[in-house]
Scaffold this motif. Structure first.
Motif, PDB file in Angstrom:
ATOM      1  N   GLN A 246       0.817  -1.207   0.000  1.00  0.00           N
ATOM      2  CA  GLN A 246       0.000   0.000   0.000  1.00  0.00           C
ATOM      3  C   GLN A 246       0.853   1.260   0.000  1.00  0.00           C
ATOM      4  N   SER A 270       1.621  -3.276  -4.858  1.00  0.00           N
ATOM      5  CA  SER A 270       0.335  -3.333  -5.550  1.00  0.00           C
ATOM      6  C   SER A 270      -0.172  -1.964  -5.964  1.00  0.00           C
ATOM      7  N   ARG A 294      -4.217 -12.534  -5.866  1.00  0.00           N
ATOM      8  CA  ARG A 294      -5.589 -12.445  -5.372  1.00  0.00           C
ATOM      9  C   ARG A 294      -5.815 -11.066  -4.760  1.00  0.00           C
ATOM     10  N   THR A 295      -6.827 -10.386  -5.203  1.00  0.00           N
ATOM     11  CA  THR A 295      -7.063  -9.000  -4.785  1.00  0.00           C
ATOM     12  C   THR A 295      -7.915  -8.964  -3.523  1.00  0.00           C
ATOM     13  N   ARG A 296      -7.223  -8.991  -2.407  1.00  0.00           N
ATOM     14  CA  ARG A 296      -7.878  -8.911  -1.107  1.00  0.00           C
ATOM     15  C   ARG A 296      -6.866  -8.389  -0.103  1.00  0.00           C
ATOM     16  N   GLY A 297      -7.369  -7.789   0.981  1.00  0.00           N
ATOM     17  CA  GLY A 297      -6.467  -7.248   1.987  1.00  0.00           C
ATOM     18  C   GLY A 297      -5.534  -6.203   1.410  1.00  0.00           C
ATOM     19  N   GLU A 298      -4.239  -6.371   1.636  1.00  0.00           N
ATOM     20  CA  GLU A 298      -3.252  -5.398   1.161  1.00  0.00           C
ATOM     21  C   GLU A 298      -3.209  -5.295  -0.360  1.00  0.00           C
ATOM     22  N   THR A 299      -3.635  -6.347  -1.052  1.00  0.00           N
ATOM     23  CA  THR A 299      -3.561  -6.348  -2.521  1.00  0.00           C
ATOM     24  C   THR A 299      -4.902  -6.019  -3.171  1.00  0.00           C
ATOM     25  N   THR A 300      -5.823  -5.453  -2.418  1.00  0.00           N
ATOM     26  CA  THR A 300      -7.149  -5.142  -2.946  1.00  0.00           C
ATOM     27  C   THR A 300      -7.066  -4.288  -4.204  1.00  0.00           C
ATOM     28  N   ASN A 301      -6.116  -3.374  -4.257  1.00  0.00           N
ATOM     29  CA  ASN A 301      -6.031  -2.437  -5.373  1.00  0.00           C
ATOM     30  C   ASN A 301      -5.014  -2.841  -6.441  1.00  0.00           C
TER      31      ASN A 301
END
Length: 408
Positions: A246, A270, A294-301
């Motif tokens: 992030q 990310s 996988r786009t979730r948590g810290e990698t959502t964006n």
């Protein structure tokens, strides 16, 4: 929202290939005189060569050129394919520490007794015979930058190795390349709430770097392996590879580098597309997250086109397979690159990021990364476009030795 590629629909087929690849016999370690013929040879040292030939003697590349100029001597073993490239280089992995069985005895990538352990050496845990290494080798990955994984404030050191050899001593190129750090909430979740908030993490890291400065200034200090490792970072002997996804964590990493002057590598990143100007000014290298993360948590964006944006801005980056908590425990770096190429990254830039650019970043371009006279003979033969998922890797040659041959 991402439109997930057809690759995920082919998981059963991928797992079938995985176990077939791992059960394939391994050739004896014995350099051969080999001629490689390709309809298109990507040397990564100039324009592609149509109808090209690569001659290999004594484990090294002897000659490269069009068939009209390079004749094949008698006695050479000849291998042919539509596409030929240098060996693929994965610039961030945990294979060899993380094994294929997903059970405690083959999962050494993260020590959970303490969140700060920069002194842990990858060379003490790397298994050159691990089936996961064999699997990647059969898919054309000839060199890996691997070691302790993300998830700790300082999880340990990394090494660079060929995916060939019976022991780590035979495989290793650089036994101590970088030290892996992590910023973000996963650290506290792995260590029972410690160190806590982002501010607390940064305070702890700054304190350790200050201790290292003081340790270095002593004339005859009592040996401290943690401090010796931190001093090696301050002295430029090893790089600090900071896993940060992030914006807040990436900016904290940049401030830390500015304060202590070490060489920084950002890993994950990310949200790098939100910091184009800052990253370009800082001049840091990015080991970009797997494109299909996988786009979730810290990698959502995370986004499919981040690589294309970094390339357009002139920010240096390479790709990684990363670490997966599920079987088969690793991604395949050129599959990840293929999705980036499908989303705006130029083909040649993608191939360079897997070969010569990766070799230069790791400081091993005098040995590998391109098909040039005198370099290690790390060569991959493909039955089709390397970034087309259905293109099989036919033959893999590492150090002039036949490491895999599945199409003939």
């Amino acid at each position: 929202m991402k439109a997930y590629p057809k690759m995920y629909m082919m998981l059963p087929l991928m797992l079938g290939w995985l176990f077939a690849a791992c059960s394939a016999p391994v050739a004896q370690l014995n350099a051969q005189d080999i001629a490689v013929k390709g309809e298109t040879v990507y040397t990564m040292a100039g324009d592609p060569i149509e109808n090209g030939v690569v001659l290999i003697r004594n484990g090294r590349i002897d000659r490269v050129g069009p068939a009209s100029r390079v004749s094949i001597p008698d006695g050479f073993d000849v291998y042919e394919a539509p596409f030929v490239t240098p060996g693929i280089i994965d610039t961030r992995s945990v294979v060899g520490l993380s094994g294929i069985l997903n059970i405690p005895h083959d999962q050494d990538q993260l020590e959970t007794s303490n969140p700060f352990q920069p002194d842990l050496r990858a060379i003490d845990a790397y298994n050159a015979r691990e089936d996961l290494v064999v699997w990647l080798r059969n898919l054309g990955v000839t060199t890996v930058h691997t070691g302790h994984g993300p998830g700790a404030l300082a999880s340990g050191q990394t090494l660079i190795a060929k995916t060939w050899g019976h022991t780590v001593e035979e495989a290793v190129i650089n036994p101590a390349a970088m030290v892996a750090f992590t910023l973000g909430p996963t650290v506290s979740s792995n260590y029972g709430g410690s160190p806590g908030t982002r501010s607390r993490m940064m305070a702890m890291l700054r304190a350790e770097f200050i201790k290292a400065q003081e340790y270095s200034a002593q004339e005859n200090p009592t040996r401290d392996l943690k401090m010796e490792t931190m001093v090696s970072i301050l002295n430029g002997e090893m790089r600090a590879m900071i896993h940060a996804h992030q914006v807040s964590e990436m900016m904290s990493a940049l401030r830390l580098q500015q304060e202590f002057g070490f060489e920084l590598v950002l890993e994950g990143a990310s949200e790098a597309y939100l910091l184009i100007d800052e990253l370009k000014e800082a001049g840091v290298h990015i080991i970009l997250h797997p494109t299909m993360v996988r786009t979730r948590g810290e990698t959502t964006n995370a986004a499919f086109n981040t690589a294309a944006k970094l390339a357009e801005a002139g920010i240096p980056f390479t790709f990684q397979s990363g670490f997966e908590g599920y079987v088969p425990k690793t991604r395949v770096v050129h599959f990840e690159t293929a999705i980036a190429v499908a989303n705006g990254l130029p083909f040649e830039h993608g191939l360079r990021a897997l070969t010569i650019d990766a070799a230069r970043f790791l400081g091993i371009d005098d040995r590998t990364g391109s098909l040039e006279r005198g370099k290690d003979a790390d060569v991959v033969l493909w039955e089709g476009d390397p970034f087309e998922y259905t293109s099989r890797v036919c033959t893999v040659i590492i150090n002039g030795e036949l490491a895999s041959n599945r199409c003939q």
